[in-house]
Every structure is written in structure tokens, then in C-alpha cells.
Design a protein around this motif. Structure first.
Motif, PDB file in Angstrom:
ATOM      1  N   PRO A 113      11.544   5.048   0.666  1.00 20.74           N
ATOM      2  CA  PRO A 113      11.864   4.864   2.135  1.00 20.74           C
ATOM      3  C   PRO A 113      10.687   5.222   2.845  1.00 20.74           C
ATOM      4  CG  PRO A 113      13.626   5.814   0.658  1.00 20.74           C
ATOM      5  CD  PRO A 113      12.332   5.430  -0.146  1.00 20.74           C
ATOM      6  N   ARG A 114      10.665   4.685   3.807  1.00 21.34           N
ATOM      7  CA  ARG A 114       9.727   5.252   5.068  1.00 21.34           C
ATOM      8  C   ARG A 114       9.337   6.162   5.550  1.00 21.34           C
ATOM      9  NH1 ARG A 114       9.855   4.912  10.514  1.00 21.34           N
ATOM     10  NH2 ARG A 114       7.966   4.691  11.844  1.00 21.34           N
ATOM     11  N   ILE A 115       8.669   7.291   6.000  1.00 21.06           N
ATOM     12  CA  ILE A 115       8.250   8.327   5.704  1.00 21.06           C
ATOM     13  C   ILE A 115       7.793   8.802   7.571  1.00 21.06           C
ATOM     14  CG2 ILE A 115       7.510  10.879   5.146  1.00 21.06           C
ATOM     15  CD1 ILE A 115       7.698   9.881   2.120  1.00 21.06           C
ATOM     16  N   GLU A 116       8.408   9.691   7.946  1.00 23.93           N
ATOM     17  CA  GLU A 116       7.820   9.580   9.362  1.00 23.93           C
ATOM     18  C   GLU A 116       7.162  11.176   9.389  1.00 23.93           C
ATOM     19  OE1 GLU A 116      10.704   7.545  12.586  1.00 23.93           O
ATOM     20  OE2 GLU A 116      11.866   8.436  10.870  1.00 23.93           O
ATOM     21  N   GLU A 117       6.211  11.569   9.954  1.00 23.41           N
ATOM     22  CA  GLU A 117       6.227  12.446  10.462  1.00 23.41           C
ATOM     23  C   GLU A 117       6.403  12.907  12.049  1.00 23.41           C
ATOM     24  OE1 GLU A 117       1.413  14.715  10.690  1.00 23.41           O
ATOM     25  OE2 GLU A 117       1.529  13.040  10.897  1.00 23.41           O
TER      26      GLU A 117
ATOM     27  N   MET B 137       1.066  -1.374   0.020  1.00 28.56           N
ATOM     28  CA  MET B 137      -0.313  -0.104  -0.099  1.00 28.56           C
ATOM     29  C   MET B 137       0.971   1.204  -0.150  1.00 28.56           C
ATOM     30  SD  MET B 137      -3.031  -0.949   2.693  1.00 28.56           S
ATOM     31  CE  MET B 137      -3.442   0.548   2.666  1.00 28.56           C
ATOM     32  N   ASN B 138       0.422   2.465  -0.544  1.00 26.18           N
ATOM     33  CA  ASN B 138       0.642   3.106  -0.362  1.00 26.18           C
ATOM     34  C   ASN B 138       1.085   4.431   1.167  1.00 26.18           C
ATOM     35  OD1 ASN B 138       1.792   3.662  -3.560  1.00 26.18           O
ATOM     36  ND2 ASN B 138      -0.390   4.304  -3.532  1.00 26.18           N
ATOM     37  N   GLN B 139       2.260   4.750   1.176  1.00 23.93           N
ATOM     38  CA  GLN B 139       2.168   5.786   2.321  1.00 23.93           C
ATOM     39  C   GLN B 139       0.880   6.795   2.332  1.00 23.93           C
ATOM     40  OE1 GLN B 139       6.612   5.902   4.260  1.00 23.93           O
ATOM     41  NE2 GLN B 139       7.300   4.865   2.393  1.00 23.93           N
ATOM     42  N   LYS B 140       0.252   6.928   3.700  1.00 20.55           N
ATOM     43  CA  LYS B 140      -0.401   8.101   3.424  1.00 20.55           C
ATOM     44  C   LYS B 140      -0.033   9.313   5.118  1.00 20.55           C
ATOM     45  CE  LYS B 140      -5.335   9.471   2.473  1.00 20.55           C
ATOM     46  NZ  LYS B 140      -6.505   9.285   2.467  1.00 20.55           N
ATOM     47  N   ILE B 141       0.456  10.430   4.561  1.00 22.48           N
ATOM     48  CA  ILE B 141       0.042  11.003   5.816  1.00 22.48           C
ATOM     49  C   ILE B 141      -0.552  12.531   5.976  1.00 22.48           C
ATOM     50  CG2 ILE B 141       2.875  12.159   7.223  1.00 22.48           C
ATOM     51  CD1 ILE B 141       4.095  11.028   6.356  1.00 22.48           C
ATOM     52  N   ALA B 142      -1.478  13.072   6.566  1.00 21.19           N
ATOM     53  CA  ALA B 142      -2.182  13.823   6.204  1.00 21.19           C
ATOM     54  C   ALA B 142      -2.850  14.664   5.088  1.00 21.19           C
ATOM     55  CB  ALA B 142      -1.470  15.548   7.236  1.00 21.19           C
ATOM     56  N   GLY B 143      -3.159  12.722   4.433  1.00 17.92           N
ATOM     57  CA  GLY B 143      -3.782  13.308   3.042  1.00 17.92           C
ATOM     58  C   GLY B 143      -2.465  13.110   1.658  1.00 17.92           C
ATOM     59  N   GLN B 144      -0.824  13.435   2.518  1.00 13.29           N
ATOM     60  CA  GLN B 144      -0.325  13.172   1.237  1.00 13.29           C
ATOM     61  C   GLN B 144       0.085  11.739   1.404  1.00 13.29           C
ATOM     62  OE1 GLN B 144       2.296  16.611   3.829  1.00 13.29           O
ATOM     63  NE2 GLN B 144       3.177  15.619   2.266  1.00 13.29           N
ATOM     64  N   ILE B 145       0.199  11.118  -0.281  1.00 14.52           N
ATOM     65  CA  ILE B 145       0.101   9.914  -0.921  1.00 14.52           C
ATOM     66  C   ILE B 145       1.709   9.643  -1.164  1.00 14.52           C
ATOM     67  CG2 ILE B 145      -0.957   8.180  -2.169  1.00 14.52           C
ATOM     68  CD1 ILE B 145      -3.255   9.339  -1.689  1.00 14.52           C
ATOM     69  N   PHE B 146       2.672   9.056  -0.836  1.00 13.84           N
ATOM     70  CA  PHE B 146       3.887   8.835  -0.923  1.00 13.84           C
ATOM     71  C   PHE B 146       3.575   7.310  -1.346  1.00 13.84           C
ATOM     72  CE2 PHE B 146       4.243  11.794   2.434  1.00 13.84           C
ATOM     73  CZ  PHE B 146       4.186  13.484   2.038  1.00 13.84           C
ATOM     74  N   PRO B 147       4.828   7.264  -2.830  1.00  8.76           N
ATOM     75  CA  PRO B 147       4.432   5.388  -3.544  1.00  8.76           C
ATOM     76  C   PRO B 147       4.779   4.176  -2.421  1.00  8.76           C
ATOM     77  CG  PRO B 147       6.080   6.884  -4.553  1.00  8.76           C
ATOM     78  CD  PRO B 147       5.549   7.948  -3.755  1.00  8.76           C
ATOM     79  N   GLN B 148       4.108   3.430  -2.743  1.00  7.67           N
ATOM     80  CA  GLN B 148       5.011   2.215  -1.947  1.00  7.67           C
ATOM     81  C   GLN B 148       5.956   1.817  -1.671  1.00  7.67           C
ATOM     82  OE1 GLN B 148       2.866  -1.254  -2.907  1.00  7.67           O
ATOM     83  NE2 GLN B 148       3.317  -2.528  -1.463  1.00  7.67           N
ATOM     84  N   ASP B 149       6.959   1.833  -2.923  1.00  7.22           N
ATOM     85  CA  ASP B 149       8.663   1.608  -2.841  1.00  7.22           C
ATOM     86  C   ASP B 149       9.771   2.904  -2.036  1.00  7.22           C
ATOM     87  OD1 ASP B 149       7.889   3.545  -5.179  1.00  7.22           O
ATOM     88  OD2 ASP B 149       9.513   2.282  -6.245  1.00  7.22           O
TER      89      ASP B 149
END
Length: 297
Positions: A15-19, A1-13
Motif C-alpha cells: 500500500p502507498r506509504i506517505e512521508e 517500481m518500488n517505493q523509495k522514501i529517504a533511502g527506505q525501499i518498500f515493495p511495489q505492491d
């Protein structure tokens, strides 16, 4: 699954994005962190936030530890009452952020008003031996040689202008698509979800007060910015512009460039004020090439 942070969608592949949040100047500053390697700081423009870098973070986080901040007063950071919005104070808060998260050596990317903050912060770094700014990237930065905002910003910052703005802002949302399209050389290249992403945090109380606080000190900030340029002349610098920029005119690029001893200028034909969104692949390639290149090249 894609990464989603506060409505921002980042590609699944990607690197992990932390808020994350850092306590700065009576408020919590939100930032996104991703990747590993040399520290890279991304500064957004006046009405932007870390959302602006949604196409940059996944690409650059494969090369660096990327920190994309929401300035106090913007995005999903706090909006402390009585926040000092002078250019120097914004830069000081950035350096405070670096201290808080333990960064002592870094590359710095600033766009539009964030470019002005980046230049001011660079000049303050020159007075702090413990901080090493390796390279500076300025994307269509607000500067003393672009006439944009010289009259409008001081007016909006005046008592009359800010009163008129405050009374009309609730009725201006219908104009947002027009102003967004003005920032792109080709409106057909506006990525899906861009308008929604920028509008989302505007509803947070204090957003427009912060913007008015910035423009209230606009002229003063430009004067001080011109005075500090000799202090940062030795920093390897990259200027990036779009030839169709309707916000900060590309004609000002060469005058700004003359103040740096090692400065590249890249201009994308037909591109507007937000090249990291309009031509992200081209922008990321330019940025990676500059940041990974030896200074002697």
C-alpha cells in the motif's frame, strides 16, 4: 517500481506509504503512514527510527493504518535544543502526536527503549478517557529486570561520561558493523542495506546529544516505569523476544509478564534483539495474529 522514501525501499505492491510531519513540542516529528483500517503505532528503539519497521509496514498496512514515527531527536525528525528526554516526556510527546493527527483508538507496538516509552504512554492513556489503547505489543522492551545498561547508561549520562563520549564519537564509526552484528542472533541474517540505513541519519547534528539525554535519565526512568505497571495490567499485551538477545535479556521477560493479566510471550529461538528485521515474516505473522485475535480468545 518500488517505493523509495529517504533511502527506505518498500515493495511495489505494498500500500502507498506517505512521508509526513507533525508539529510537536517545538519541532517537526516525521512519520510514515500507510494502509487503512484500525490505527497501529510503531515506536522504534533508542538509536533507531522508522527504518526499523521497513519489513513490518508493508505487511501490517494491509490490516491497519500504520504510523511509524521518528521520535523528536531521532531519524529525520527535528532535534530541538534543550529537548526533555525523560521517559515521561517522550510518552507525552507520543500522546501529543496522537492528538495532532486525530487518533483516539489505537494499537501500540514498541521495541527496546520504544517499548519503555510505550508502557509509559499506556499508563498515561489510562488517565485520559478520550484515548483508547486496544492492545499493547512490546518487543524486547527495556525494563527494570534486565541488567543491561544499568551501569553503562548512567555513566554515559554523567558529565564525565558524556564528555568522553562526545570526544570519541567521531572516531567510532568503524565499530558500527560490530555493534549491529551484536543485535542479531545470526549476523548472516542482517538484511542488505541495514548498516547504511541506520547510519544515514546519525550525521544529523544533535543525534548523539539526544541519545545522551535519554541515558542521562535512564535509572530514573526505570524506577518510574516499575511504579506505573499496575496501571496497565488490564491491557491485552504481547511480549516478543529473541532467545539470543544480547541487549535486553530474555530472562527478564517472565518477570515483566507477571505484571499483566492478559499477556502472551513469544520467544524466537536463536534470534537477537531485532526480530522484525532478522525474521520479519515470522514476526509479522505473530503480530497480525495477535492484533486480529478476539480478546476473549
Amino acid at each position: 517500481m518500488n517505493q523509495k522514501i529517504a533511502g527506505q525501499i518498500f515493495p511495489q505492491d505494498a500500500p502507498r506509504i506517505e512521508e509526513l510531519f507533525a508539529a510537536i513540542d517545538r519541532g517537526r516529528m516525521r512519520y510514515l503512514r500507510a494502509g487503512s483500517g484500525p490505527s497501529l503505532i510503531l515506536l522504534h528503539g533508542l538509536m533507531g527510527y522508522s527504518f526499523s519497521w521497513r519489513f513490518t509496514i508493508p505487511a501490517l498496512s494491509r490490516q491497519a493504518t500504520v504510523y511509524a514515527v521518528d521520535s523528536l531527536g531521532a531519524g529525520y525528525s527535528d532535534r530541538p535544543a534543550g529537548l526533555d528526554c525523560r521517559l515521561r516526556s517522550q510518552a507525552a510527546r507520543l500522546l501529543g502526536f496522537l492528538d495532532r493527527v486525530g487518533i483516539s483508538s489505537f494499537d501500540l507496538v514498541g521495541t527496546s527503549y520504544g517499548g519503555a516509552v510505550a508502557m509509559m504512554a499506556a499508563s498515561m492513556c489510562a488517565q485520559r478517557p478520550a484515548l483508547q489503547l486496544r492492545k499493547l505489543v512490546l518487543v524486547a522492551p527495556v525494563n527494570p529486570w534486565s541488567p543491561h545498561g544499568r551501569r553503562l547508561a548512567p555513566f554515559l549520562g554523567s558529565k564525565l561520561g558524556s564528555t568522553l563520549f562526545a570526544r570519541s564519537v567521531d572516531h567510532m564509526h568503524w565499530t558500527f558493523p560490530y555493534w549491529l552484528a551484536r543485535l542479531f542472533g545470526d549476523p548472516k541474517r542482517i538484511p542488505p542495506g541495514t548498516l547504511e540505513g541506520y547510519v544515514a541519519p546519525v550525521s544529523v547534528p544533535g543525534s548523539f546529544e539526544y541519545a545522551l539525554g535519554v541515558v542521562r535519565h535512564w535509572t530514573e526512568g526505570l524506577r518510574e516505569l516499575e511504579s506505573i505497571l499496575p496501571r496497565i495490567a488490564d491491557i491485552p499485551t504481547l511480549l516478543i523476544w529473541g532467545s539470543a538477545d544480547a541487549a535486553v535479556y530474555v530472562q527478564s521477560a517472565e518477570k515483566l509478564r507477571q505484571h499483566f493479566k492478559q499477556c502472551d510471550l513469544v520467544v524466537y529461538p536463536g534470534v537477537g534483539h531485532l526480530p522484525y528485521e532478522e525474521v520479519p515474516d515470522q514476526f509479522n505473522a505473530t503480530l497480525i495474529d495477535f492484533l486480529t485475535r478476539s480478546n476473549s480468545a
